[in-house]
Scaffold this active site. Structure first.
Site, short mmCIF file in Angstrom:
data_model
loop_
_atom_site.label_atom_id
_atom_site.label_comp_id
_atom_site.label_asym_id
_atom_site.label_seq_id
_atom_site.Cartn_x
_atom_site.Cartn_y
_atom_site.Cartn_z
N GLY A 47 0.77 -1.24 0.00
CA GLY A 47 0.00 0.00 0.00
C GLY A 47 0.80 1.29 0.00
O GLY A 47 0.34 2.30 -0.51
N GLU A 102 3.51 4.21 6.42
CA GLU A 102 2.29 3.43 6.21
C GLU A 102 1.31 4.21 5.34
O GLU A 102 1.22 5.43 5.43
CB GLU A 102 1.62 3.14 7.56
CG GLU A 102 2.03 1.84 8.20
CD GLU A 102 1.34 0.62 7.57
OE1 GLU A 102 0.88 0.70 6.41
OE2 GLU A 102 1.28 -0.41 8.26
N ASP A 103 0.56 3.49 4.52
CA ASP A 103 -0.48 4.13 3.72
C ASP A 103 -1.67 4.51 4.59
O ASP A 103 -2.21 5.60 4.49
CB ASP A 103 -0.93 3.22 2.57
CG ASP A 103 -1.26 1.81 3.03
OD1 ASP A 103 -0.94 1.44 4.18
OD2 ASP A 103 -1.85 1.06 2.23
N GLY A 108 -4.96 -0.62 13.80
CA GLY A 108 -3.63 -0.57 14.41
C GLY A 108 -3.04 -1.95 14.67
O GLY A 108 -1.90 -2.05 15.14
N THR A 110 -2.02 -4.19 12.50
CA THR A 110 -0.84 -4.38 11.63
C THR A 110 0.35 -3.61 12.18
O THR A 110 1.46 -4.15 12.28
CB THR A 110 -1.15 -3.89 10.20
OG1 THR A 110 -2.35 -4.52 9.75
CG2 THR A 110 -0.01 -4.20 9.24
N LEU A 111 0.12 -2.36 12.56
CA LEU A 111 1.19 -1.51 13.10
C LEU A 111 1.83 -2.15 14.34
O LEU A 111 3.05 -2.20 14.46
CB LEU A 111 0.63 -0.13 13.44
CG LEU A 111 1.61 0.83 14.10
CD1 LEU A 111 2.71 1.22 13.11
CD2 LEU A 111 0.91 2.06 14.63
N LYS A 134 -7.51 6.40 10.69
CA LYS A 134 -8.94 6.32 11.04
C LYS A 134 -9.07 6.30 12.57
O LYS A 134 -9.06 5.23 13.18
CB LYS A 134 -9.56 5.05 10.45
CG LYS A 134 -9.59 4.98 8.94
CD LYS A 134 -10.32 3.71 8.48
CE LYS A 134 -10.24 3.52 6.99
NZ LYS A 134 -10.82 2.22 6.57
N ASP A 162 -5.75 -0.43 -2.00
CA ASP A 162 -6.49 -1.33 -2.89
C ASP A 162 -7.84 -1.77 -2.34
O ASP A 162 -8.08 -1.71 -1.14
CB ASP A 162 -5.67 -2.60 -3.13
CG ASP A 162 -5.62 -3.48 -1.88
OD1 ASP A 162 -5.17 -2.98 -0.83
OD2 ASP A 162 -6.07 -4.64 -1.95
N ARG A 168 -4.99 0.45 -6.91
CA ARG A 168 -3.76 1.07 -6.38
C ARG A 168 -3.21 2.16 -7.30
O ARG A 168 -2.49 3.06 -6.86
CB ARG A 168 -2.67 0.01 -6.18
CG ARG A 168 -3.00 -1.06 -5.15
CD ARG A 168 -1.75 -1.87 -4.83
NE ARG A 168 -2.03 -3.11 -4.12
CZ ARG A 168 -2.20 -3.23 -2.81
NH1 ARG A 168 -2.15 -2.15 -2.06
NH2 ARG A 168 -2.43 -4.40 -2.25
P1 IMP Z 1 -5.14 -2.22 10.47
O1 IMP Z 1 -6.59 -2.46 10.80
O2 IMP Z 1 -4.66 -0.91 11.05
O3 IMP Z 1 -4.28 -3.37 10.92
O4 IMP Z 1 -5.04 -2.10 8.91
C1 IMP Z 1 -4.66 -3.21 8.18
C2 IMP Z 1 -4.44 -2.96 6.73
O5 IMP Z 1 -5.72 -2.96 6.15
C3 IMP Z 1 -3.81 -1.65 6.28
O6 IMP Z 1 -2.42 -1.68 6.25
C4 IMP Z 1 -4.35 -1.57 4.88
O7 IMP Z 1 -3.55 -2.36 4.00
C5 IMP Z 1 -5.71 -2.18 5.01
N1 IMP Z 1 -6.75 -1.15 5.12
C6 IMP Z 1 -7.29 -0.60 6.22
N2 IMP Z 1 -8.23 0.30 5.90
C7 IMP Z 1 -8.27 0.32 4.54
C8 IMP Z 1 -9.05 1.06 3.59
O8 IMP Z 1 -9.92 1.90 3.91
N3 IMP Z 1 -8.80 0.79 2.28
C9 IMP Z 1 -7.87 -0.10 1.86
N4 IMP Z 1 -7.11 -0.81 2.72
C10 IMP Z 1 -7.33 -0.61 4.05
MG MG Z 2 -1.23 -1.74 3.93
#
Ligand code: IMP
Ligand code: MG
Length: 178
Positions: A47, A102-103, A108, A110-111, A134, A162, A168
């Site tokens: 991303g 990060e995109d 959080g 993943t972080l 978010k 994506d 993308r």
């Molecule tokens: P997390 O919930 O912070 O672990 O986000 C996990 C991953 O989900 C991110 O790194 C993105 O690759 C993907 N992601 C989260 N929100 C979005 C979105 O609104 N659009 C596309 N990918 C998303």
């Molecule tokens: Mg990502």
């Protein structure tokens, strides 16, 4: 209103490319002003590939390096079911100052996983920069040092982000239409 269709879902423009460029300029200014010594920027694939590229060409911190990582749920040939491995860390990063790129940070989860895995490499410091955040979805206490733009709890695509691997390449960021 400019809309597009991806996998039979309709998206509308949320952040135009011109605003993305302004956000990138602002966040890069903040990073440059932070005087982090000889940083290794680490872009989280897939991303962040466009964001990382656009940030890097504005970075003026001496001795800046860039590398990319990807998370994998594989251990050998078997999926462990959860993300537990960082692909792309080849050289020694112990003692280094890391700036994660990060995109988007959503829950959080993943972080947190990435930080846990980087800490095992005995890095000196980890700062986090994300294009999008978010706040309503975020469940962790990890400090996010540089935030491009906080957005509502919408699903977004474009500029690296994506929807099931497509979208993308879009220059603007679009959100799912209700
Ligand atoms: P997390 O919930 O912070 O672990 O986000 C996990 C991953 O989900 C991110 O790194 C993105 O690759 C993907 N992601 C989260 N929100 C979005 C979105 O609104 N659009 C596309 N990918 C998303
Ligand atoms: Mg990502």
């Amino acid at each position: 209103m400019e809309t597009i269709t991806l996998h039979n879902k309709t998206f509308e423009v949320s952040i135009y490319d011109t605003e993305i460029a302004e956000i990138v300029t602002e966040i890069t200014k903040a990073i440059n002003d932070s005087h982090i010594e000889s940083p290794i920027f680490i872009g989280v694939l897939n991303g962040s590939f466009l964001f990382a590229a656009d940030v890097m060409r504005k970075i003026i911190i001496p001795n800046s390096e860039i590398s990319f990582i990807k998370l994998s749920s594989y251990s050998g040939t078997k999926s462990t079911g959860n993300v537990n491995k960082l692909i792309g860390i080849n050289g020694d990063i112990s003692g280094r100052n890391i700036i994660l790129l990060e995109d988007i940070i959503d829950t959080g989860v993943t972080l947190e996983k990435i930080i846990e895995l980087l800490q095992k490499e005995n890095v000196h410091d980890i700062k986090v920069a994300t294009l999008l955040f978010k706040p309503e979805a975020y469940t962790k206490n990890i400090k996010i040092d540089f935030i491009g733009k906080s957005i509502a709890n919408d699903f977004v695509v474009g500029y690296g982000l994506d929807y099931n691997e497509i979208g993308r390449n879009l220059p603007h960021i679009y959100k799912l239409k209700e």
